[in-house]
Scaffold this motif. Structure first.
Motif, PDB file in Angstrom:
ATOM      1  N   HIS A 299      29.018 -43.895  41.181  1.00 44.04           N
ATOM      2  CA  HIS A 299      28.600 -44.869  42.526  1.00 44.04           C
ATOM      3  C   HIS A 299      29.641 -44.977  43.082  1.00 44.04           C
ATOM      4  N   LEU A 300      30.721 -45.618  42.131  1.00 39.90           N
ATOM      5  CA  LEU A 300      31.882 -46.484  42.808  1.00 39.90           C
ATOM      6  C   LEU A 300      32.901 -45.368  43.554  1.00 39.90           C
ATOM      7  N   THR A 301      32.915 -44.279  42.999  1.00 39.39           N
ATOM      8  CA  THR A 301      33.712 -43.024  43.775  1.00 39.39           C
ATOM      9  C   THR A 301      32.947 -42.381  44.680  1.00 39.39           C
ATOM     10  N   GLY A 302      31.853 -42.630  44.797  1.00 41.98           N
ATOM     11  CA  GLY A 302      31.237 -41.721  45.822  1.00 41.98           C
ATOM     12  C   GLY A 302      30.588 -40.369  45.878  1.00 41.98           C
ATOM     13  N   VAL A 303      30.617 -40.079  44.596  1.00 44.76           N
ATOM     14  CA  VAL A 303      30.020 -38.821  44.131  1.00 44.76           C
ATOM     15  C   VAL A 303      28.588 -38.852  44.938  1.00 44.76           C
ATOM     16  N   THR A 304      28.570 -37.395  45.458  1.00 48.77           N
ATOM     17  CA  THR A 304      27.074 -37.105  46.154  1.00 48.77           C
ATOM     18  C   THR A 304      26.735 -36.056  45.457  1.00 48.77           C
ATOM     19  N   HIS A 305      27.379 -35.235  44.769  1.00 47.31           N
ATOM     20  CA  HIS A 305      26.447 -34.095  44.010  1.00 47.31           C
ATOM     21  C   HIS A 305      27.043 -34.001  42.682  1.00 47.31           C
ATOM     22  N   ILE A 306      26.294 -34.149  41.518  1.00 46.87           N
ATOM     23  CA  ILE A 306      26.545 -34.015  40.232  1.00 46.87           C
ATOM     24  C   ILE A 306      26.221 -32.610  39.828  1.00 46.87           C
ATOM     25  N   ILE A 307      26.913 -31.828  38.989  1.00 44.90           N
ATOM     26  CA  ILE A 307      26.734 -30.717  38.313  1.00 44.90           C
ATOM     27  C   ILE A 307      26.730 -31.006  36.998  1.00 44.90           C
ATOM     28  N   ARG A 308      25.721 -30.579  36.062  1.00 44.75           N
ATOM     29  CA  ARG A 308      25.801 -30.885  34.622  1.00 44.75           C
ATOM     30  C   ARG A 308      24.664 -29.986  33.711  1.00 44.75           C
ATOM     31  N   GLY A 309      25.010 -29.808  32.488  1.00 47.38           N
ATOM     32  CA  GLY A 309      23.849 -28.925  31.853  1.00 47.38           C
ATOM     33  C   GLY A 309      22.472 -29.511  31.552  1.00 47.38           C
ATOM     34  N   ILE A 310      21.690 -28.320  31.731  1.00 48.45           N
ATOM     35  CA  ILE A 310      20.302 -28.673  31.755  1.00 48.45           C
ATOM     36  C   ILE A 310      19.838 -29.692  30.276  1.00 48.45           C
ATOM     37  N   ALA A 329      21.503 -45.600  45.608  1.00 47.54           N
ATOM     38  CA  ALA A 329      21.013 -44.252  45.817  1.00 47.54           C
ATOM     39  C   ALA A 329      21.622 -43.236  44.615  1.00 47.54           C
ATOM     40  N   TYR A 330      20.704 -42.484  43.870  1.00 42.01           N
ATOM     41  CA  TYR A 330      21.293 -41.739  42.859  1.00 42.01           C
ATOM     42  C   TYR A 330      21.854 -40.332  43.748  1.00 42.01           C
ATOM     43  N   PRO A 331      23.027 -39.728  43.106  1.00 42.93           N
ATOM     44  CA  PRO A 331      23.417 -38.563  43.689  1.00 42.93           C
ATOM     45  C   PRO A 331      22.441 -37.328  43.629  1.00 42.93           C
ATOM     46  N   GLU A 332      22.815 -36.294  44.168  1.00 41.92           N
ATOM     47  CA  GLU A 332      22.063 -35.166  43.781  1.00 41.92           C
ATOM     48  C   GLU A 332      22.516 -34.604  42.859  1.00 41.92           C
ATOM     49  N   VAL A 333      21.446 -33.955  42.134  1.00 41.45           N
ATOM     50  CA  VAL A 333      21.822 -33.315  40.648  1.00 41.45           C
ATOM     51  C   VAL A 333      21.359 -31.827  40.672  1.00 41.45           C
TER      52      VAL A 333
END
Length: 571
Positions: A299-310, A329-333
């Motif tokens: 949130h603090l760094t303004g991440v808009t999209h996160i990619i992570r393992g299922i 608001a939670y980033p897109e994942v």
């Protein structure tokens, strides 16, 4: 297994089977469905032995439907899944799909969040390769954040911080920002205190086993009802180091009846007695758990999209509780499956590799037998080739296999035109020569004659590879030199034209002269191979690439008085 649970499992299996069958245009299999179901529903795992018998008939029914019927039923159960299938079917100029809702953001910001517990193995390259490619595509930002808030179990390696940044550079990317979570502990304390004030967290001194029993039973911890002032005081005591490891934690207050026990009042902070290896962070004893730290930082760094393992789907669900308390608001994942790399006999695991290296099984992180980016780099494989192969994998939720041959194919396209040819013979067999010119003149590159020829003084004997030795009375064409027939242990020059190669199937083989040949230690994934190379090999500088004809590409590592050391790249 009660009836309600059975119905849930059947419903999940129906949806997963329909998606799998439509995605792959083939019948779904029990083995392929089990993984996603268990990953998304951890509470099913204790019934793992029974589940195949429950889902088998469901999958069989779904396989019996027509494609249209499967699609119609999936649309009823999960319209978003149908939309995902449609998006995959649409042609795209890019290997990677569009990021979800990308046009709703002024700037796309993505992060790679490595744990700096050692250099990167090949599997780690997928994240920066994909994120860096997306950042270029959307003219966005690429953040590297070291998630180093576990000084004990995944203890940071002080050398790994720079090592990982070197690996990012090797892949061809430059981060727009680099952060170390261990520099930001006071910030996490600040947001923990605010969460406490919002009645979103409480301190808990239950032994781990006791809390686990309560959680699994859906019963509230007796400390859940503490007043905010007490929680603040006890958290400040945690920060001041007044508790030992395991004595006190701070929990996020979630839903004690949540269907997934892993999400019930999870730990946000715990006490760690082991000092952090970084001097700047060595005094801290109260450390955030990854899900809290990472969520706050995103949130603090303004991440808009996160990619992570299922397998990390629970992380997003945990973090959403924290985000809801703060009104963020939670980033897109985007979730993706694991990548498996073939061709190696050692597991893709930093801890496993470290154990094997410490035990002396390998020479170091750049040993050619080790599946690390440092190893690929030393072998002469370009980061661009690794990125291209990783991007081709896309972002599928299924586990994917990465054949090393894909990386090799991309690298070959990058280096073939510019790489000189040379001869090297492995475990050669000596034969005397009779006749023939004094000098051989094979081309530096067969497709670029303007680069000229190599001049190889031949002398009176050559080395051939055992499999290339002609039978007595048979002929052979020494590449770049000429035709010879075998008479006993001597190769006699026959002065015939190249037509004998085309018309009489005379084999063309590589060779090296005995006089002037250079001992070479060819370091490969299967161990060191002794060779002899043509004299001109010593003219190449360390880090240059050559192609040993009929052997493969190799990077010159060093020359010394005894030998030349080369690292084998690929065929």
């Amino acid at each position: 297994m009660d009836e309600d649970l059975r119905e849930r499992i059947e419903r999940e299996a129906e949806q997963a089977a329909l998606f799998n069958a439509l995605k792959h245009d083939s019948d779904a299999q029990v083995g392929a469905i089990m993984g996603p179901i268990m990953g998304e529903n951890p509470e099913f795992r204790e019934h793992g032995d029974e589940i195949p018998g429950v889902i088998g008939p469901v999958i069989e029914r779904m396989n019996g439907l027509s494609t249209a019927e499967q699609r119609e039923r999936l649309a009823e159960l999960d319209p978003d899944a149908v939309a995902e299938l449609d998006a995959e079917e649409e042609p795209d100029e890019h290997d990677l799909p569009e990021l979800p809702n990308a046009d709703e953001y002024e700037e796309i910001r993505m992060r790679a969040a490595p744990n700096p517990n050692g250099p990167w193995h090949i599997g780690h390259a997928r994240m920066p390769a994909v994120i860096g490619t997306y950042a270029e595509r959307y003219d966005g930002s690429f953040l590297v954040r070291f998630d180093d808030t576990d000084p004990e179990v995944k203890r940071p390696d002080l050398d790994a911080y720079d090592s990982i940044l070197e690996d990012v550079e090797y892949l061809g990317f430059e981060p727009d920002e680099v952060l170390r979570a261990s520099d930001r502990v006071e910030t996490y304390y600040e947001y923990a205190r605010e969460l406490i004030d919002r009645e979103g967290a409480y301190t808990c001194s239950c032994p781990a086993g006791e809390f686990s029993e309560l959680k699994n039973a859906g019963e509230a911890c007796p400390h859940r009802g503490k007043d905010v002032e007490t929680v603040r005081e006890e958290f400040d005591a945690m920060v001041d180091g007044e508790y030992d490891s395991g004595e006190m934690v701070l929990r996020v207050r979630t839903d004690i009846d949540h269907k997934n026990p892993a999400l019930r009042d999870f730990v946000a902070f715990r006490m760690v007695d082991t000092p952090h290896p970084r001097e700047e962070a060595a005094d801290y004893r109260c450390w955030p758990m990854l899900d809290f730290q990472s969520g706050v930082d995103d949130h603090l760094t303004g991440v808009t999209h996160i990619i992570r393992g299922i397998d990390l789907q629970d992380s997003a669900k945990k973090q959403r509780f924290v985000y809801d308390y703060f009104g963020w608001a939670y980033p897109e994942v985007v979730h993706w499956g694991h990548v498996q790399v073939d061709a190696y006999d050692v597991k893709l695991s930093t801890s496993t590799l470290k154990e094997r290296i410490d035990a002396g099984d390998f020479d170091g992180w750049d040993d050619p037998r080790v599946p690390t980016l440092k190893s690929l780099r030393r072998r002469g494989i370009r980061g661009e080739a690794v990125v291209a192969a990783m991007v081709e994998l896309g972002t599928s939720t299924s586990d994917v296999d990465l054949p090393m041959s894909n990386i090799y194919a991309h690298n070959r396209q990058l280096v073939d035109d510019e790489t000189d040819r040379a001869f090297a013979v492995r475990e050669g067999v000596r034969y005397d020569l009779a006749g023939g010119p004094e000098t051989a003149t094979p081309p530096r590159h067969p497709e670029y004659p303007d680069r000229g020829d190599r001049e190889i003084p031949v002398g009176d004997a050559v080395l051939l590879e055992a499999e290339d030795v002609p039978a007595p009375g048979e002929r052979v064409w020494l590449k770049g030199y000429g035709p010879f027939g075998r008479e006993g242990d001597t190769l006699v020059y026959t002065d015939e034209s190249i037509e004998i190669v085309r018309e009489k199937d005379v084999p063309v083989v590589h060779w090296v002269p005995v006089d002037g040949s250079v001992p070479v230690r060819l370091r490969t994934m299967d161990g060191d191979v002794p060779c002899f190379a043509e004299p001109g090999i010593t003219d190449y500088e360390p880090d240059e690439l050559v192609q040993f004809e009929r052997v493969g590409f190799a990077r010159i590592d060093r020359h010394d008085d005894r030998e030349t050391v080369c690292y084998y790249a690929h065929p």
